[in-house]
Scaffold this active site. Structure first.
Site, PDB file in Angstrom:
ATOM      1  CG  ASP A 257      -7.602  22.664  12.038  1.00 44.18           C
ATOM      2  OD1 ASP A 257      -7.242  23.147  10.944  1.00 44.18           O
ATOM      3  OD2 ASP A 257      -6.802  22.206  12.884  1.00 44.18           O
TER       4      ASP A 257
ATOM      5  CG  HIS B 128      -3.863  21.850  14.938  1.00 43.79           C
ATOM      6  ND1 HIS B 128      -3.592  22.081  13.620  1.00 43.79           N
ATOM      7  CD2 HIS B 128      -2.749  22.198  15.627  1.00 43.79           C
ATOM      8  CE1 HIS B 128      -2.358  22.564  13.510  1.00 43.79           C
ATOM      9  NE2 HIS B 128      -1.825  22.652  14.715  1.00 43.79           N
TER      10      HIS B 128
ATOM     11  CG  HIS C 265      -3.938  24.545  11.328  1.00 44.97           C
ATOM     12  ND1 HIS C 265      -4.044  23.255  10.886  1.00 44.97           N
ATOM     13  CD2 HIS C 265      -2.838  25.059  10.702  1.00 44.97           C
ATOM     14  CE1 HIS C 265      -3.043  22.999  10.048  1.00 44.97           C
ATOM     15  NE2 HIS C 265      -2.314  24.072   9.920  1.00 44.97           N
TER      16      HIS C 265
ATOM     17  CD  GLU D 231      -4.130  18.011  15.330  1.00 48.22           C
ATOM     18  OE1 GLU D 231      -5.378  18.117  15.421  1.00 48.22           O
ATOM     19  OE2 GLU D 231      -3.479  18.231  14.292  1.00 48.22           O
TER      20      GLU D 231
ATOM     21  CB  THR E  90      -8.256  15.189  15.478  1.00 52.50           C
ATOM     22  OG1 THR E  90      -9.604  14.982  15.934  1.00 52.50           O
ATOM     23  CG2 THR E  90      -7.316  15.342  16.663  1.00 52.50           C
TER      24      THR E  90
HETATM   25 ZN   LIG Z   1      -4.854  21.723  11.990  1.00 54.95          ZN
END
Ligand SMILES: [Zn+2]
Length: 264
Positions: A174, A59, A164, A126, A61
């Site tokens: 993302d 991911h 993601h 993340e 952030t």
């Molecule tokens: Zn995400």
């Protein structure tokens, strides 16, 4: 008097029993709730370990600083509680927020191949990055080190590293078109076309290939946009007319071949 004494003794006994059961209840409450099914006879075996994740989700952030993300990932958060197993700062520092064996809340709804509850089956990472910003070399070096560790310790197939947006193409963008998937592939992570790209033969179905790779076809334009971000470093915005070009088909043909010749 004797009667009275007997009554007192009985009261004391029942109070003591009550207290004991309270303590037992408190003890039960202090630990994880029992998951022993009351419809079955509990005959415990010692032959088990923690369940293992089978895929890793990356991911961005999309926040201003690593401190802001550390707060978001550990708080009630106005938009709903969220978390991830790891957070990587732009200096490459690796933070861990949730045990690998626990279910963090990072993926939400979506699917990848036959996996439909990604939070239950994945490790979420993340990466501190505001939308559109370049990832730092220190971050990519740390991601590669962490992926190597996770895939080794949990026996996660190295092809099973996705974004993601790959699992939720209608909702998420993302880690974005600037994420260097090719660099990760060169280090041995994620699925990437191998060898020289060639035109697929007549009758090649790009949608079957997309499904074989893992993409949901519920919204085909969204799936194409996610594919373009991942394999072409191309951001289509929210274009509802996104379609494949000839280079996409060559990539998909090669990806499809890698799916059918390797176990996931
Ligand atoms: Zn995400």
């Amino acid at each position: 008097m004797h009667g009275h004494h007997g009554f007192n003794a009985a009261m004391k006994k029942s109070l003591a029993a009550g207290l004991l059961s309270c303590i037992a209840l408190l003890g039960a409450c202090a630990h994880a709730p029992s998951t022993h099914n009351p419809m079955a006879t509990w005959v415990p075996s010692q032959n088990f370990n923690e369940r293992r994740p089978v895929i890793i989700v990356l991911h961005a952030t999309e926040q201003k600083s690593v401190q802001q993300s550390l707060d978001t990932l550990r708080s009630a958060n106005r938009g709903g509680k969220v978390s991830a197993h790891y957070l990587i700062g732009d200096d490459g520092h690796i933070y861990q927020l949730v045990d690998d064996s626990k279910r963090a809340w990072h993926a939400g709804g979506g699917s990848w191949g036959t996996l439909t509850d990604l939070n239950s089956t994945s490790i979420g990472i993340e990466i501190d990055n505001e939308r559109g910003e370049a990832y730092t070399d220190a971050q990519i070096a740390s991601i590669i080190r962490l992926l190597d560790d996770l895939c080794t310790r949990h026996t996660i197939p190295r092809t099973q590293v996705i974004g993601h947006s790959d699992l939720a193409p209608t909702r998420k963008v993302d880690p974005g078109a600037r994420f260097p998937w090719k660099t990760l592939a060169d280090a041995g992570f994620g699925r990437w076309p191998q060898g020289e790209l060639i035109d697929p033969p007549a009758g090649f179905d790009p949608w079957l290939a997309m499904a074989a790779v893992g993409y949901s076809l519920t919204d085909r334009a969204a799936a194409v946009r996610a594919f373009h971000q991942h394999y072409r470093a191309q951001d289509d915005g929210d274009n509802p007319q996104a379609v494949f070009d000839a280079e996409d088909l060559r990539i998909l043909y090669a990806l499809n071949a890698s799916v059918v010749t390797t176990t996931p």
